[in-house]
Design a protein around this motif. Structure first.
Motif, PDB file in Angstrom:
ATOM      1  N   ARG A 100       0.809  -1.223   0.000  1.00 47.36           N
ATOM      2  CA  ARG A 100       0.000   0.000   0.000  1.00 47.36           C
ATOM      3  C   ARG A 100       0.838   1.266   0.000  1.00 47.36           C
ATOM      4  O   ARG A 100       0.308   2.374  -0.056  1.00 47.36           O
ATOM      5  CB  ARG A 100      -0.892   0.024   1.249  1.00 47.36           C
ATOM      6  CG  ARG A 100      -1.873  -1.099   1.289  1.00 47.36           C
ATOM      7  CD  ARG A 100      -2.477  -1.237   2.663  1.00 47.36           C
ATOM      8  NE  ARG A 100      -2.765  -2.628   2.942  1.00 47.36           N
ATOM      9  CZ  ARG A 100      -3.883  -3.246   2.559  1.00 47.36           C
ATOM     10  NH1 ARG A 100      -4.800  -2.567   1.920  1.00 47.36           N
ATOM     11  NH2 ARG A 100      -4.070  -4.508   2.808  1.00 47.36           N
ATOM     12  N   LEU A 101       2.162   1.093   0.142  1.00 48.70           N
ATOM     13  CA  LEU A 101       3.015   2.273   0.335  1.00 48.70           C
ATOM     14  C   LEU A 101       3.755   2.694  -0.927  1.00 48.70           C
ATOM     15  O   LEU A 101       4.381   3.745  -0.956  1.00 48.70           O
ATOM     16  CB  LEU A 101       4.060   1.986   1.423  1.00 48.70           C
ATOM     17  CG  LEU A 101       3.507   1.758   2.825  1.00 48.70           C
ATOM     18  CD1 LEU A 101       4.611   1.273   3.744  1.00 48.70           C
ATOM     19  CD2 LEU A 101       2.896   3.036   3.362  1.00 48.70           C
ATOM     20  N   ARG A 117       2.850   6.027  -2.162  1.00 48.79           N
ATOM     21  CA  ARG A 117       2.861   7.120  -1.185  1.00 48.79           C
ATOM     22  C   ARG A 117       4.198   7.856  -1.225  1.00 48.79           C
ATOM     23  O   ARG A 117       5.169   7.378  -1.804  1.00 48.79           O
ATOM     24  CB  ARG A 117       2.645   6.552   0.223  1.00 48.79           C
ATOM     25  CG  ARG A 117       1.335   5.815   0.401  1.00 48.79           C
ATOM     26  CD  ARG A 117       0.181   6.790   0.356  1.00 48.79           C
ATOM     27  NE  ARG A 117      -1.062   6.151   0.786  1.00 48.79           N
ATOM     28  CZ  ARG A 117      -1.430   6.067   2.061  1.00 48.79           C
ATOM     29  NH1 ARG A 117      -0.669   6.543   3.014  1.00 48.79           N
ATOM     30  NH2 ARG A 117      -2.568   5.495   2.376  1.00 48.79           N
ATOM     31  N   ASP A 118       4.241   9.031  -0.543  1.00 50.24           N
ATOM     32  CA  ASP A 118       5.519   9.739  -0.506  1.00 50.24           C
ATOM     33  C   ASP A 118       6.416   9.113   0.570  1.00 50.24           C
ATOM     34  O   ASP A 118       5.999   8.271   1.356  1.00 50.24           O
ATOM     35  CB  ASP A 118       5.319  11.242  -0.292  1.00 50.24           C
ATOM     36  CG  ASP A 118       4.528  11.536   0.955  1.00 50.24           C
ATOM     37  OD1 ASP A 118       4.495  10.679   1.842  1.00 50.24           O
ATOM     38  OD2 ASP A 118       3.950  12.625   1.050  1.00 50.24           O
ATOM     39  N   HIS A 119       7.684   9.563   0.564  1.00 48.00           N
ATOM     40  CA  HIS A 119       8.672   8.929   1.435  1.00 48.00           C
ATOM     41  C   HIS A 119       8.327   9.090   2.907  1.00 48.00           C
ATOM     42  O   HIS A 119       8.668   8.248   3.727  1.00 48.00           O
ATOM     43  CB  HIS A 119      10.057   9.499   1.149  1.00 48.00           C
ATOM     44  CG  HIS A 119      10.564   9.143  -0.200  1.00 48.00           C
ATOM     45  ND1 HIS A 119      10.460   7.871  -0.697  1.00 48.00           N
ATOM     46  CD2 HIS A 119      11.157   9.872  -1.164  1.00 48.00           C
ATOM     47  CE1 HIS A 119      10.968   7.839  -1.902  1.00 48.00           C
ATOM     48  NE2 HIS A 119      11.394   9.044  -2.220  1.00 48.00           N
ATOM     49  N   ASP A 136       5.398   8.966   4.363  1.00 50.07           N
ATOM     50  CA  ASP A 136       4.496   7.886   4.760  1.00 50.07           C
ATOM     51  C   ASP A 136       5.240   6.559   4.873  1.00 50.07           C
ATOM     52  O   ASP A 136       4.991   5.761   5.775  1.00 50.07           O
ATOM     53  CB  ASP A 136       3.352   7.739   3.745  1.00 50.07           C
ATOM     54  CG  ASP A 136       2.320   8.846   3.914  1.00 50.07           C
ATOM     55  OD1 ASP A 136       2.445   9.598   4.888  1.00 50.07           O
ATOM     56  OD2 ASP A 136       1.417   8.958   3.071  1.00 50.07           O
ATOM     57  N   ILE A 142      16.433  12.160   3.934  1.00 49.91           N
ATOM     58  CA  ILE A 142      15.966  11.410   5.109  1.00 49.91           C
ATOM     59  C   ILE A 142      17.116  10.633   5.727  1.00 49.91           C
ATOM     60  O   ILE A 142      17.363  10.681   6.928  1.00 49.91           O
ATOM     61  CB  ILE A 142      14.842  10.431   4.700  1.00 49.91           C
ATOM     62  CG1 ILE A 142      13.656  11.195   4.101  1.00 49.91           C
ATOM     63  CG2 ILE A 142      14.411   9.584   5.872  1.00 49.91           C
ATOM     64  CD1 ILE A 142      12.567  10.302   3.574  1.00 49.91           C
ATOM     65  N   VAL A 163      -1.122   6.221   9.272  1.00 48.15           N
ATOM     66  CA  VAL A 163      -0.432   6.461   8.006  1.00 48.15           C
ATOM     67  C   VAL A 163      -1.238   5.892   6.838  1.00 48.15           C
ATOM     68  O   VAL A 163      -1.393   6.527   5.802  1.00 48.15           O
ATOM     69  CB  VAL A 163       0.980   5.838   8.026  1.00 48.15           C
ATOM     70  CG1 VAL A 163       1.624   5.954   6.663  1.00 48.15           C
ATOM     71  CG2 VAL A 163       1.833   6.510   9.065  1.00 48.15           C
TER      72      VAL A 163
END
Lengths: 305, 327
Positions: A87-88, A91-93, A95, B129, B308
């Motif tokens: 699901r990721l 998504r952006d980093h 998340d 990051i 999230v």
């Protein structure tokens, strides 16, 4: 410091670097193909070590323990990928960082729950204990030498797989253009799960090998994970070659720094101060290396532009 | 009134009334709990400036939290043992005065943020990051091996530092100090986000190229935001160390970075009071789940995962909706 000791330390650095590569290779593959930053990679390392320690305690066979580490980490990887990670991808980093950080919390506390807070021990097998005589009169631990050889063999196999096999071609194609290989009839979600499981298995394998040198405990994967990040930042994210070179650089810098810097400062300082300053600087050395690389190559040594 | 405004004021009101009630009911532990929430909120407000308004996903804010903590620890340690910090070229004594400690924490954090930011901002995205994470770890290992200030064991001080006219050992008075600082920081960040700098920063987050075309330099704006952000988190670190009268390398640990990030996310990214809601929620969870199970981090992880995956925008997003969408 004698040259024999220096060579021994260099071998230790190589061994450390090779282990880092097993971690970094998975991370960089997962990032390169799926664009995912996976903090939970250290948990897979830990799972491999715990699986190996449990199986070794039950059966007494080190080879079975290694096989168990590979299998357990790969299975954990597949479950995590299917339930959460999938699901990721879009998504952006931020998340991805948060969700995989949440996974670390779950894995670490879950392992503490099942195994308790005390470290487990994984003994190296009899046929790998003791030391071996190398040329030039160097005695070196047989187990560490075996780790170096196994690690190099895995690295070679990985290179061959990426450059020569069909799945390697698909992985490289996936790095370049995800939609396109989907359109060409490659089952993308299966490919992603496979890549994730491969990365997980490598991490778990590294965990088992390291577990026999250190103790097997909760949180053991985290220092290695952060070093693996440093490695792939230095090498360039997505590049297996970069991960290999970066691993060896980081492993060498860290190990040699720890043994050489205190001695170096001892030349012009009193021994106690030299040990303390040298140790402090040595613990920072790889980060200084990373900062130095970034100053000249912001995308890492082998990163694309 | 907008729902977000109502939520803002009820949060601040709650943080005002709850300790007051705890004080009347003679529950010093609850006051300490609230103090922790407020200090975490300040740290989160700092990170939110970089993360929420600037879009800089810093995974290394424990670095500044720890620097603030060590600024407190080192200054107070020297003052309490009557050993000057430096004797050459001129004598610098330690101090137990909170305002001086705060200024030192802010200055040191800002300075380090300038160096770390200047290097890290050469990169972006996932590199940023990892690099911020790595720099924080560098200070973590440095603190562990720096035996002069306790190394791995950390450094404890016997008495909380002094603030003119107040008894800082009294929980409610120390709470008052932290609460006022939180209000000042919130006001500052609110004004900043409405200033031309703040608006330009938001624009740079959304479209760097356009901002550049307007003749602005995004790098400089990011760096400024990162420095201010680090300074605020450093101040929170000094307060946190004073609350515990103890500082240790754990403050530099990457779990601390993760937790500061959790405050921001649980509350709602990019909302001025998001970190306040997040920190309060975090303390609430820690307190209530910690009673249920020793392994409460599992539940924390599950909740974070849920937020999230399914409730982006955090508490503010759930209650106040997305009417002031920041992206």
């Amino acid at each position: 410091m004698s040259s024999i000791l220096l060579i021994e330390q260099a071998l230790n650095g190589l061994q450390f670097g090779v282990m880092l590569f097993l971690m970094a290779a998975g991370l960089t593959l997962i990032f390169g193909v799926m664009g995912l930053i996976n903090l939970a990679h250290g948990s897979l390392f830990m799972i491999g070590a715990f699986a190996a320690a449990t199986v070794a305690a039950a059966t007494g066979s080190f080879l079975l323990a290694l096989a168990a580490s590979l299998a357990a980490a790969a299975v954990a990887g597949v479950i995590v990928e299917v339930v959460v990670i999938r699901r990721l991808y879009d998504r952006d980093h931020l998340d991805q960082v948060l969700a995989t950080f949440a996974l670390i919390l779950i894995f670490s506390e879950g392992t503490r729950w099942v195994f308790g807070s005390f470290p487990l021990f994984l003994d190296r097998p009899d046929w790998l204990s003791g030391s071996v005589m190398l040329p030039f009169g160097i005695r070196y631990s047989l187990y560490r030498l075996a780790i170096i050889l196994v690690g190099l063999a895995v690295a070679a196999a990985l290179f061959l797989m990426i450059s020569r096999t069909r799945i390697g071609i698909q992985i490289r194609a996936g790095e370049n253009d995800r939609e396109m290989i989907g359109a060409l009839g490659v089952n993308i979600s299966l490919l992603y799960t496979l890549v994730f499981a491969l990365g997980a298995a490598l991490a778990g394998f590294a965990g088992a090998l390291i577990g026999a040198i250190q103790s097997v405990q909760v949180g053991m994967g985290e220092p290695v994970l952060i070093l693996a990040f440093v490695v792939i930042v230095i090498g360039g994210i997505g590049s297996i070659k970069g991960a290999f070179i970066g691993s060896i650089l980081v492993g060498m810098t860290d190990t040699l720094g720890r043994s050489l810097l205190p001695a170096l400062f001892g030349l012009f300082m009193d021994p106690a101060a030299a040990t303390s300053v040298g140790a402090s600087l040595a613990s920072m050395s790889i980060y200084i290396l990373m900062a130095g690389v970034l100053l000249f190559r912001p995308k890492g040594l082998f990163g694309g532009t | 009134m907008r729902r977000e405004t109502i939520l803002n004021f009820s949060l601040l009101g709650l943080l005002f009334l709850f300790p007051l009630w705890a004080w009347v009911a003679d529950e010093p532990f609850l006051i300490t709990l609230a103090t922790r929430a407020v200090i975490f909120a300040i740290a989160g407000v700092g990170l939110n400036l970089a993360l929420g308004f600037g879009g800089l996903v810093s995974f290394g804010h424990a670095l500044f939290f720890g620097l603030g903590g060590y600024a407190m620890g080192i200054l107070a340690h020297h003052a309490q043992t009557y050993v000057p910090m430096f004797t050459w070229p001129f004598v610098i004594e330690g101090t137990t005065s909170m305002p001086i400690i705060w200024l030192t924490a802010i200055a040191v954090s800002a300075l380090v943020a300038l160096g770390v930011g200047a290097l890290s901002l050469r990169t972006s995205g996932v590199y940023f990051i990892m690099i911020t994470l790595a720099f924080a770890q560098m200070f973590y290992y440095f603190a562990i091996s720096w035996s002069a200030y306790g190394g791995e064991d950390g450094l404890s001080i016997y008495v909380r530092n002094e603030f003119p006219g107040l008894n800082t050992m009294d929980p409610i008075q120390f709470y008052a100090i932290c609460y006022v600082i939180l209000l000042v920081m919130l006001f500052f960040v609110f004004r900043l986000s409405r200033s031309s700098f703040g608006l330009m920063l938001g624009a740079a987050r959304q479209n760097e190229d356009r901002v550049q075309a307007l003749g602005q330099v995004p790098y400089r704006m990011y760096l400024t935001a990162f420095v201010i952000s680090g300074a605020i988190t450093g101040l929170a670190g000094a307060l946190f160390a004073d609350l515990n009268r103890f500082v240790s390398p754990v403050m530099f640990d990457w779990h601390t970075s993760g937790e500061i990030m959790i405050f921001v996310i649980l509350g709602g990214v990019g909302r001025v009071l998001g970190p306040v809601a997040g920190a309060a929620l975090f303390i609430l969870l820690e307190h209530s789940l910690g009673g249920v199970s020793d392994y409460w981090h599992i539940y924390l992880g599950a909740i974070l995962l849920g937020v999230v995956l399914f409730a982006r925008g955090g508490l503010f997003g759930l209650i106040a909706g997305r009417e002031v969408a920041h992206d």
